[in-house]
Design a protein around this motif. Structure first.
Motif, PDB file in Angstrom:
ATOM      1  N   VAL A  15       0.983  -1.174   0.742  1.00  0.00           N
ATOM      2  CA  VAL A  15      -0.223   0.089   0.012  1.00  0.00           C
ATOM      3  C   VAL A  15       0.283   0.832  -0.040  1.00  0.00           C
ATOM      4  N   PHE A  16       0.946   2.118  -0.831  1.00  0.00           N
ATOM      5  CA  PHE A  16       1.773   3.028  -0.790  1.00  0.00           C
ATOM      6  C   PHE A  16       0.299   4.766  -1.190  1.00  0.00           C
ATOM      7  N   GLY A  17       1.251   5.474   0.030  1.00  0.00           N
ATOM      8  CA  GLY A  17       0.173   6.880   0.110  1.00  0.00           C
ATOM      9  C   GLY A  17       0.171   8.001  -0.030  1.00  0.00           C
ATOM     10  N   GLY A  18      -0.088   9.411  -0.230  1.00  0.00           N
ATOM     11  CA  GLY A  18       0.959  10.181  -0.595  1.00  0.00           C
ATOM     12  C   GLY A  18      -0.573  11.441  -0.337  1.00  0.00           C
ATOM     13  N   ARG A  19       0.208  12.715  -0.135  1.00  0.00           N
ATOM     14  CA  ARG A  19      -1.309  13.915   0.324  1.00  0.00           C
ATOM     15  C   ARG A  19       0.246  14.922   0.143  1.00  0.00           C
ATOM     16  N   TRP A  20      -0.934  16.452  -0.488  1.00  0.00           N
ATOM     17  CA  TRP A  20      -0.189  17.213  -0.826  1.00  0.00           C
ATOM     18  C   TRP A  20      -1.649  18.091  -0.971  1.00  0.00           C
ATOM     19  N   LEU A  21      -1.594  19.600  -1.527  1.00  0.00           N
ATOM     20  CA  LEU A  21      -2.139  20.797  -1.305  1.00  0.00           C
ATOM     21  C   LEU A  21      -2.347  20.533  -2.998  1.00  0.00           C
ATOM     22  N   LYS A  22      -3.607  21.264  -3.217  1.00  0.00           N
ATOM     23  CA  LYS A  22      -3.800  21.708  -4.820  1.00  0.00           C
ATOM     24  C   LYS A  22      -4.758  21.987  -5.074  1.00  0.00           C
ATOM     25  N   TRP A  33      -6.616  22.850  -1.877  1.00  0.00           N
ATOM     26  CA  TRP A  33      -7.168  21.895  -1.087  1.00  0.00           C
ATOM     27  C   TRP A  33      -6.292  20.891  -1.096  1.00  0.00           C
ATOM     28  N   PRO A  34      -6.577  20.306   0.321  1.00  0.00           N
ATOM     29  CA  PRO A  34      -5.662  18.799   0.484  1.00  0.00           C
ATOM     30  C   PRO A  34      -6.257  17.450   0.234  1.00  0.00           C
ATOM     31  N   VAL A  35      -5.387  17.182  -0.857  1.00  0.00           N
ATOM     32  CA  VAL A  35      -5.292  15.450  -1.391  1.00  0.00           C
ATOM     33  C   VAL A  35      -4.519  14.546  -0.927  1.00  0.00           C
ATOM     34  N   ALA A  36      -5.469  13.693  -1.281  1.00  0.00           N
ATOM     35  CA  ALA A  36      -5.078  12.193  -0.744  1.00  0.00           C
ATOM     36  C   ALA A  36      -5.134  11.168  -1.470  1.00  0.00           C
ATOM     37  N   SER A  37      -4.109  10.305  -2.133  1.00  0.00           N
ATOM     38  CA  SER A  37      -4.006   8.870  -3.239  1.00  0.00           C
ATOM     39  C   SER A  37      -3.621   8.144  -2.249  1.00  0.00           C
ATOM     40  N   VAL A  38      -4.537   6.337  -2.287  1.00  0.00           N
ATOM     41  CA  VAL A  38      -3.654   5.936  -2.356  1.00  0.00           C
ATOM     42  C   VAL A  38      -3.349   4.561  -2.942  1.00  0.00           C
ATOM     43  N   ARG A  39      -3.233   4.410  -3.284  1.00  0.00           N
ATOM     44  CA  ARG A  39      -2.609   2.381  -4.045  1.00  0.00           C
ATOM     45  C   ARG A  39      -2.327   1.925  -3.775  1.00  0.00           C
ATOM     46  N   VAL A  40      -2.936   0.566  -4.225  1.00  0.00           N
ATOM     47  CA  VAL A  40      -2.724  -1.107  -4.031  1.00  0.00           C
ATOM     48  C   VAL A  40      -1.857  -1.710  -4.960  1.00  0.00           C
ATOM     49  N   VAL A  41      -0.512  -2.629  -4.572  1.00  0.00           N
ATOM     50  CA  VAL A  41      -0.524  -2.684  -5.993  1.00  0.00           C
ATOM     51  C   VAL A  41       0.065  -4.619  -5.258  1.00  0.00           C
TER      52      VAL A  41
END
Length: 59
Positions: A15-22, A33-41
């Motif tokens: 599981v990989f994740g990241g957070r940033w402002l867009k 706005w805070p944005v988060a992304s999660v990727r499962v591989v």
């Protein structure tokens, strides 16, 4: 959520994740706005780039 991530890891996934402002613009007004992304591989996915472990002495 930690328990679900551990279960995915036991099943061979990572599981990989990241957070940033867009920056978004609504009605001619910009805001961050805070944005988060999660990727499962799968653990053996060819898209994973392995980085060697760095020891503290390298810093």
């Amino acid at each position: 959520m930690n328990q679900q991530i551990k279960e995915l890891e036991r099943e061979g996934f990572l599981v990989f994740g990241g957070r940033w402002l867009k920056k978004v613009k609504i009605s001619n007004q910009e805001d961050l706005w805070p944005v988060a992304s999660v990727r499962v591989v799968r653990r053996m996915s060819p898209g994973i780039i392995k980085v060697p472990n760095l020891e503290k002495s390298h810093f």
